[in-house]
Write a protein that holds these residues in place. Sequence first.
Motif, PDB file in Angstrom:
ATOM      1  N   ARG A 291      50.630  22.857   2.325  1.00 34.46           N
ATOM      2  CA  ARG A 291      51.920  22.948   3.005  1.00 34.46           C
ATOM      3  C   ARG A 291      52.547  21.558   3.099  1.00 34.46           C
ATOM      4  NH1 ARG A 291      50.040  24.519   9.217  1.00 34.46           N
ATOM      5  NH2 ARG A 291      49.119  22.483   9.757  1.00 34.46           N
ATOM      6  N   GLN A 292      53.864  21.568   3.251  1.00 33.08           N
ATOM      7  CA  GLN A 292      54.589  20.301   3.249  1.00 33.08           C
ATOM      8  C   GLN A 292      55.794  20.376   4.165  1.00 33.08           C
ATOM      9  OE1 GLN A 292      55.926  19.130  -0.667  1.00 33.08           O
ATOM     10  NE2 GLN A 292      55.923  16.966  -0.113  1.00 33.08           N
ATOM     11  N   ALA A 293      55.927  19.354   5.008  1.00 35.40           N
ATOM     12  CA  ALA A 293      57.105  19.202   5.848  1.00 35.40           C
ATOM     13  C   ALA A 293      58.087  18.268   5.150  1.00 35.40           C
ATOM     14  CB  ALA A 293      56.697  18.648   7.203  1.00 35.40           C
ATOM     15  N   PRO A 294      59.372  18.377   5.464  1.00 34.68           N
ATOM     16  CA  PRO A 294      60.364  17.502   4.824  1.00 34.68           C
ATOM     17  C   PRO A 294      60.021  16.030   5.021  1.00 34.68           C
ATOM     18  CG  PRO A 294      61.458  19.248   6.025  1.00 34.68           C
ATOM     19  CD  PRO A 294      59.999  19.344   6.376  1.00 34.68           C
ATOM     20  N   GLY A 295      60.010  15.276   3.948  1.00 32.80           N
ATOM     21  CA  GLY A 295      59.758  13.853   4.024  1.00 32.80           C
ATOM     22  C   GLY A 295      58.304  13.469   4.195  1.00 32.80           C
ATOM     23  N   LYS A 296      57.416  14.446   4.140  1.00 33.61           N
ATOM     24  CA  LYS A 296      55.993  14.144   4.315  1.00 33.61           C
ATOM     25  C   LYS A 296      55.213  14.589   3.099  1.00 33.61           C
ATOM     26  CE  LYS A 296      55.886  14.061   9.325  1.00 33.61           C
ATOM     27  NZ  LYS A 296      55.138  14.438  10.544  1.00 33.61           N
ATOM     28  N   GLN A 297      53.972  14.103   3.011  1.00 33.75           N
ATOM     29  CA  GLN A 297      53.126  14.472   1.889  1.00 33.75           C
ATOM     30  C   GLN A 297      52.631  15.907   2.044  1.00 33.75           C
ATOM     31  OE1 GLN A 297      50.000  11.487   1.655  1.00 33.75           O
ATOM     32  NE2 GLN A 297      51.113  10.443   0.019  1.00 33.75           N
ATOM     33  N   ARG A 298      52.369  16.503   0.911  1.00 31.09           N
ATOM     34  CA  ARG A 298      51.791  17.843   0.910  1.00 31.09           C
ATOM     35  C   ARG A 298      50.363  17.749   1.436  1.00 31.09           C
ATOM     36  NH1 ARG A 298      52.916  21.391  -4.373  1.00 31.09           N
ATOM     37  NH2 ARG A 298      54.985  20.603  -3.767  1.00 31.09           N
ATOM     38  N   GLU A 299      49.988  18.686   2.293  1.00 29.33           N
ATOM     39  CA  GLU A 299      48.652  18.664   2.872  1.00 29.33           C
ATOM     40  C   GLU A 299      47.912  19.963   2.556  1.00 29.33           C
ATOM     41  OE1 GLU A 299      48.936  18.284   7.109  1.00 29.33           O
ATOM     42  OE2 GLU A 299      49.964  20.185   7.374  1.00 29.33           O
ATOM     43  N   TRP A 300      46.624  19.839   2.370  1.00 26.93           N
ATOM     44  CA  TRP A 300      45.766  20.982   2.100  1.00 26.93           C
ATOM     45  C   TRP A 300      45.590  21.806   3.365  1.00 26.93           C
ATOM     46  CZ3 TRP A 300      40.642  21.385   4.144  1.00 26.93           C
ATOM     47  CH2 TRP A 300      39.891  22.463   3.646  1.00 26.93           C
ATOM     48  N   VAL A 301      45.634  23.134   3.221  1.00 28.90           N
ATOM     49  CA  VAL A 301      45.473  24.032   4.351  1.00 28.90           C
ATOM     50  C   VAL A 301      44.133  24.774   4.282  1.00 28.90           C
ATOM     51  CG1 VAL A 301      46.402  26.086   5.500  1.00 28.90           C
ATOM     52  CG2 VAL A 301      47.962  24.366   4.551  1.00 28.90           C
ATOM     53  N   ALA A 302      43.869  25.391   3.139  1.00 25.57           N
ATOM     54  CA  ALA A 302      42.656  26.198   2.992  1.00 25.57           C
ATOM     55  C   ALA A 302      42.442  26.499   1.522  1.00 25.57           C
ATOM     56  CB  ALA A 302      42.764  27.506   3.780  1.00 25.57           C
ATOM     57  N   ASP A 303      41.178  26.780   1.167  1.00 27.48           N
ATOM     58  CA  ASP A 303      40.912  27.266  -0.175  1.00 27.48           C
ATOM     59  C   ASP A 303      39.706  28.201  -0.167  1.00 27.48           C
ATOM     60  OD1 ASP A 303      39.744  23.976  -1.157  1.00 27.48           O
ATOM     61  OD2 ASP A 303      38.571  25.624  -0.318  1.00 27.48           O
ATOM     62  N   VAL A 304      39.573  28.943  -1.260  1.00 20.11           N
ATOM     63  CA  VAL A 304      38.483  29.912  -1.368  1.00 20.11           C
ATOM     64  C   VAL A 304      37.995  29.904  -2.814  1.00 20.11           C
ATOM     65  CG1 VAL A 304      40.121  31.820  -1.713  1.00 20.11           C
ATOM     66  CG2 VAL A 304      37.786  32.309  -0.955  1.00 20.11           C
ATOM     67  N   THR A 305      36.689  29.876  -2.976  1.00 22.83           N
ATOM     68  CA  THR A 305      36.102  29.856  -4.316  1.00 22.83           C
ATOM     69  C   THR A 305      36.022  31.270  -4.887  1.00 22.83           C
ATOM     70  OG1 THR A 305      33.836  30.170  -3.566  1.00 22.83           O
ATOM     71  CG2 THR A 305      34.685  27.914  -3.573  1.00 22.83           C
ATOM     72  N   SER A 306      35.683  31.350  -6.172  1.00 20.12           N
ATOM     73  CA  SER A 306      35.545  32.657  -6.805  1.00 20.12           C
ATOM     74  C   SER A 306      34.418  33.470  -6.181  1.00 20.12           C
ATOM     75  CB  SER A 306      35.297  32.491  -8.302  1.00 20.12           C
ATOM     76  OG  SER A 306      34.175  31.659  -8.528  1.00 20.12           O
ATOM     77  N   GLY A 307      33.466  32.776  -5.557  1.00 21.13           N
ATOM     78  CA  GLY A 307      32.378  33.463  -4.875  1.00 21.13           C
ATOM     79  C   GLY A 307      32.695  33.865  -3.454  1.00 21.13           C
ATOM     80  N   GLY A 308      33.891  33.472  -2.974  1.00 26.27           N
ATOM     81  CA  GLY A 308      34.306  33.880  -1.638  1.00 26.27           C
ATOM     82  C   GLY A 308      34.068  32.867  -0.542  1.00 26.27           C
ATOM     83  N   SER A 309      33.621  31.668  -0.890  1.00 25.27           N
ATOM     84  CA  SER A 309      33.405  30.641   0.117  1.00 25.27           C
ATOM     85  C   SER A 309      34.740  30.013   0.503  1.00 25.27           C
ATOM     86  CB  SER A 309      32.457  29.578  -0.426  1.00 25.27           C
ATOM     87  OG  SER A 309      32.269  28.549   0.518  1.00 25.27           O
TER      88      SER A 309
END
Length: 115
Positions: free
Chosen positions: A37-55
């Motif tokens: 996610r990214q706010a105006p004028g700020k760097q994009r930040e990681w929120v969440a991720d999920v692997t193919s195995g579901g982790s």
Amino acid sequence: VQLQASGGGLVQPGGSLRLSCAASGSTSGFNVMGWYRQAPGKQREWVADVTSGGSANYADSVKGRFTISRDNAKNAVYLQMNSLKPEDTRVYYCNFHRPNGMDYWGKGTLVTVSS
């Protein structure tokens, strides 16, 4: 590969939204799917991720409120966002990653949390 994200919108504090992102084109072999996610004028930040195995992994700022999931058959990833706060107001981007290092991005969907 094209990623299409949807589900953003305006919600009141404490409310919920569910984001979706699906891939089209050459859709095989994504090992990690995630949201940033990214706010105006700020760097994009990681929120969440999920692997193919579901982790699943989450940023501290969303842990306990957001849930990421994926449907490998549909090449889709979802982000269920509960207990939304005004500071969650951002443009949300989905990201699909392949083991060869290739990254693919959706165009973004705006989430606005406001009363």
